[in-house]
Design a protein around this motif. Structure first.
Motif, PDB file in Angstrom:
ATOM      1  N   TYR A   1     -25.424   6.624 -26.785  1.00  0.00           N
ATOM      2  CA  TYR A   1     -26.654   6.370 -27.222  1.00  0.00           C
ATOM      3  C   TYR A   1     -27.980   6.957 -26.546  1.00  0.00           C
ATOM      4  CZ  TYR A   1     -24.961   3.457 -31.112  1.00  0.00           C
ATOM      5  OH  TYR A   1     -23.969   2.980 -32.297  1.00  0.00           O
ATOM      6  N   GLY A   2     -27.815   6.795 -25.340  1.00  0.00           N
ATOM      7  CA  GLY A   2     -29.036   7.178 -24.197  1.00  0.00           C
ATOM      8  C   GLY A   2     -29.128   8.598 -24.081  1.00  0.00           C
ATOM      9  N   VAL A   3     -28.194   9.329 -24.012  1.00  0.00           N
ATOM     10  CA  VAL A   3     -28.317  10.888 -23.412  1.00  0.00           C
ATOM     11  C   VAL A   3     -28.115  11.937 -24.695  1.00  0.00           C
ATOM     12  CG1 VAL A   3     -27.292  12.524 -22.001  1.00  0.00           C
ATOM     13  CG2 VAL A   3     -27.336   9.980 -21.471  1.00  0.00           C
ATOM     14  N   ALA A   4     -29.168  12.815 -24.625  1.00  0.00           N
ATOM     15  CA  ALA A   4     -28.984  13.675 -25.922  1.00  0.00           C
ATOM     16  C   ALA A   4     -28.077  14.776 -25.683  1.00  0.00           C
ATOM     17  CB  ALA A   4     -30.339  14.304 -25.812  1.00  0.00           C
ATOM     18  N   ASP A   5     -27.946  15.625 -26.717  1.00  0.00           N
ATOM     19  CA  ASP A   5     -26.847  16.818 -26.547  1.00  0.00           C
ATOM     20  C   ASP A   5     -27.543  17.778 -25.729  1.00  0.00           C
ATOM     21  OD1 ASP A   5     -25.400  15.191 -28.173  1.00  0.00           O
ATOM     22  OD2 ASP A   5     -25.857  16.206 -29.899  1.00  0.00           O
ATOM     23  N   THR A   6     -26.577  19.071 -25.162  1.00  0.00           N
ATOM     24  CA  THR A   6     -26.681  19.728 -24.615  1.00  0.00           C
ATOM     25  C   THR A   6     -28.182  20.623 -24.969  1.00  0.00           C
ATOM     26  OG1 THR A   6     -24.617  20.240 -23.639  1.00  0.00           O
ATOM     27  CG2 THR A   6     -26.124  22.217 -24.014  1.00  0.00           C
ATOM     28  N   GLY A   7     -28.325  20.858 -26.276  1.00  0.00           N
ATOM     29  CA  GLY A   7     -29.448  21.771 -26.792  1.00  0.00           C
ATOM     30  C   GLY A   7     -30.884  20.935 -26.430  1.00  0.00           C
ATOM     31  N   PHE A   8     -30.877  19.832 -26.323  1.00  0.00           N
ATOM     32  CA  PHE A   8     -32.114  19.192 -25.796  1.00  0.00           C
ATOM     33  C   PHE A   8     -32.306  19.596 -24.478  1.00  0.00           C
ATOM     34  CE2 PHE A   8     -34.531  15.750 -23.893  1.00  0.00           C
ATOM     35  CZ  PHE A   8     -35.364  15.173 -24.662  1.00  0.00           C
ATOM     36  N   PHE A   9     -31.236  19.464 -23.509  1.00  0.00           N
ATOM     37  CA  PHE A   9     -31.556  19.484 -22.047  1.00  0.00           C
ATOM     38  C   PHE A   9     -32.091  21.247 -22.022  1.00  0.00           C
ATOM     39  CE2 PHE A   9     -29.273  15.813 -22.064  1.00  0.00           C
ATOM     40  CZ  PHE A   9     -29.677  15.049 -21.043  1.00  0.00           C
ATOM     41  N   GLU A  10     -31.337  22.018 -22.787  1.00  0.00           N
ATOM     42  CA  GLU A  10     -31.759  23.409 -22.591  1.00  0.00           C
ATOM     43  C   GLU A  10     -33.056  23.994 -22.816  1.00  0.00           C
ATOM     44  OE1 GLU A  10     -28.801  25.901 -24.197  1.00  0.00           O
ATOM     45  OE2 GLU A  10     -28.001  26.482 -22.015  1.00  0.00           O
ATOM     46  N   ASN A  11     -33.610  23.209 -24.093  1.00  0.00           N
ATOM     47  CA  ASN A  11     -34.969  23.383 -24.515  1.00  0.00           C
ATOM     48  C   ASN A  11     -35.941  22.875 -23.352  1.00  0.00           C
ATOM     49  OD1 ASN A  11     -33.956  24.890 -26.762  1.00  0.00           O
ATOM     50  ND2 ASN A  11     -33.722  23.046 -28.049  1.00  0.00           N
ATOM     51  N   ARG A  12     -35.614  21.550 -23.034  1.00  0.00           N
ATOM     52  CA  ARG A  12     -36.520  21.150 -21.782  1.00  0.00           C
ATOM     53  C   ARG A  12     -36.459  21.760 -20.785  1.00  0.00           C
ATOM     54  NH1 ARG A  12     -40.204  16.518 -22.135  1.00  0.00           N
ATOM     55  NH2 ARG A  12     -40.567  15.793 -20.150  1.00  0.00           N
ATOM     56  N   CYS A  13     -35.371  22.245 -20.058  1.00  0.00           N
ATOM     57  CA  CYS A  13     -35.345  22.764 -19.008  1.00  0.00           C
ATOM     58  C   CYS A  13     -35.797  24.291 -18.842  1.00  0.00           C
ATOM     59  CB  CYS A  13     -34.198  22.672 -18.220  1.00  0.00           C
ATOM     60  SG  CYS A  13     -33.774  21.008 -17.670  1.00  0.00           S
TER      61      CYS A  13
END
Length: 326
Positions: A88-100
């Motif tokens: 529930y707490g950790v988003a998917d890969t796409g979120f991290f790629e967009n953020r970083c």
């Protein structure tokens, strides 16, 4: 003159027939039936858990093998291992790629309501990780610092009745979904996906909250020598270049205060410091206070809390790991 008919006397209204207790053999038979029934449920639960553990290990190895086969220096791979708090707490890969703004793969490996045994004794996930080491491994803090009382596997649980009950609840849920009596949870795959519940908990169940607080107060901090096989795996992963992280996942503020109480904090800090010195485990503590309306329930982040926590986690990863540009 005919004799009058005899008058029947009625029993007093307050007079009751004596209750006869069942004979002893009935009680014995009933007790034996209850024990046999619970024993069968226990065996079914253990068998079911073993099957789930084997399937989890197989699926995890398949996923990691595929990631390793595609491995190159152009992608950084991060594995986050834990319970449903990770789900529930950790988003998917796409979120991290967009953020970083860089090439990163975030792989979530999680199981609900388990202890660290679910990743070591029941399913040797760390042995699999040693064969396919990620660039970074984030381990849910709860699993390593607390001796948690619950486990889905009745043979490893301190509460056998509770473990069997949880298994029955999962089986009933599966049957309802199979027969169309309950909709499947949206976007809840084994390793990826975030359940986008849109409800917000507006009124806290104080009875449930009291129960959780009582359980938290009973939690014991692990000793330094409880998990030797796991520690050996962590050392081997570190030697293979995996950056190890002990990851804090937040709870509502009132529960955080109970978990990290003043009388428990010295033990926690000592254990976390030991992990860092001996096994090179960095500790990432999320220090923002999270109110109840950021959670689906008393533990799991919702669609409001998930992006806040995941943004913090993405920033920590981006600052720490050498991520290739997209």
């Amino acid at each position: 003159m005919p004799n009058p008919l005899p008058v029947k006397k009625t029993a007093p209204a307050n007079r009751q027939s004596p209750v006869v207790a069942p004979p002893l053999w009935v009680w014995s038979l009933t007790g034996a039936g209850v024990l046999i029934g619970f024993g069968l449920l226990y065996l079914m639960a253990v068998r079911s858990e073993n099957q789930l553990s084997q399937q989890f290990a197989t699926d995890a190895e398949t996923l990691l093998r595929r990631e390793w086969a595609m491995r190159s220096d152009s992608v950084t791979r991060v594995v986050v291992l834990g319970t449903s708090l990770v789900e529930y707490g950790v988003a998917d890969t796409g979120f991290f790629e967009n953020r970083c703004g860089k090439r990163i793969r975030v792989i979530k490996l999680y199981r609900e309501s388990v202890t660290i045994n679910a990743f070591t004794e029941e399913a040797p996930i760390f042995k699999i990780l040693e064969r396919y080491p990620p660039d970074m491994l984030c381990l849910e803090e709860n699993l390593l610092v607390f001796r948690l009382p619950y486990s889905l596997n009745p043979s490893l649980s301190e509460d056998l009745v509770g473990a069997v009950s949880r298994h029955l609840a999962l089986q009933v849920k599966a049957v309802k979904i199979r027969f169309g009596w309950r909709a499947t949870d949206p976007k809840r795959g084994l390793f990826q996906g975030f359940p986008h519940e849109q409800q917000v908990l507006n009124q806290i169940d104080t009875t449930d909250l009291t129960t959780i607080l009582a359980e938290i107060k009973k939690r014991e901090v692990r000793t330094r020598t409880e998990l030797p096989a796991l520690y050996n795996s962590l050392q081997r992963l570190h030697r293979r270049g995996t950056h190890l992280v002990l990851l804090h996942l937040p709870r509502p503020a009132v529960l955080e205060a109970a978990i990290y109480s003043k009388n428990r904090t010295p033990q926690l800090l000592d254990l976390i410091s030991y992990y860092h010195q001996q096994y090179q485990l960095d500790h990432w503590q999320f220090n923002r206070s999270m109110p109840f309306h950021y959670f689906v329930d008393q533990a799991h982040l919702n669609h409001i809390g998930n992006p806040i926590y995941s943004a913090w986690l993405a920033d920590k990863i981006c600052q720490t790991a050498a991520l290739p540009r997209r």
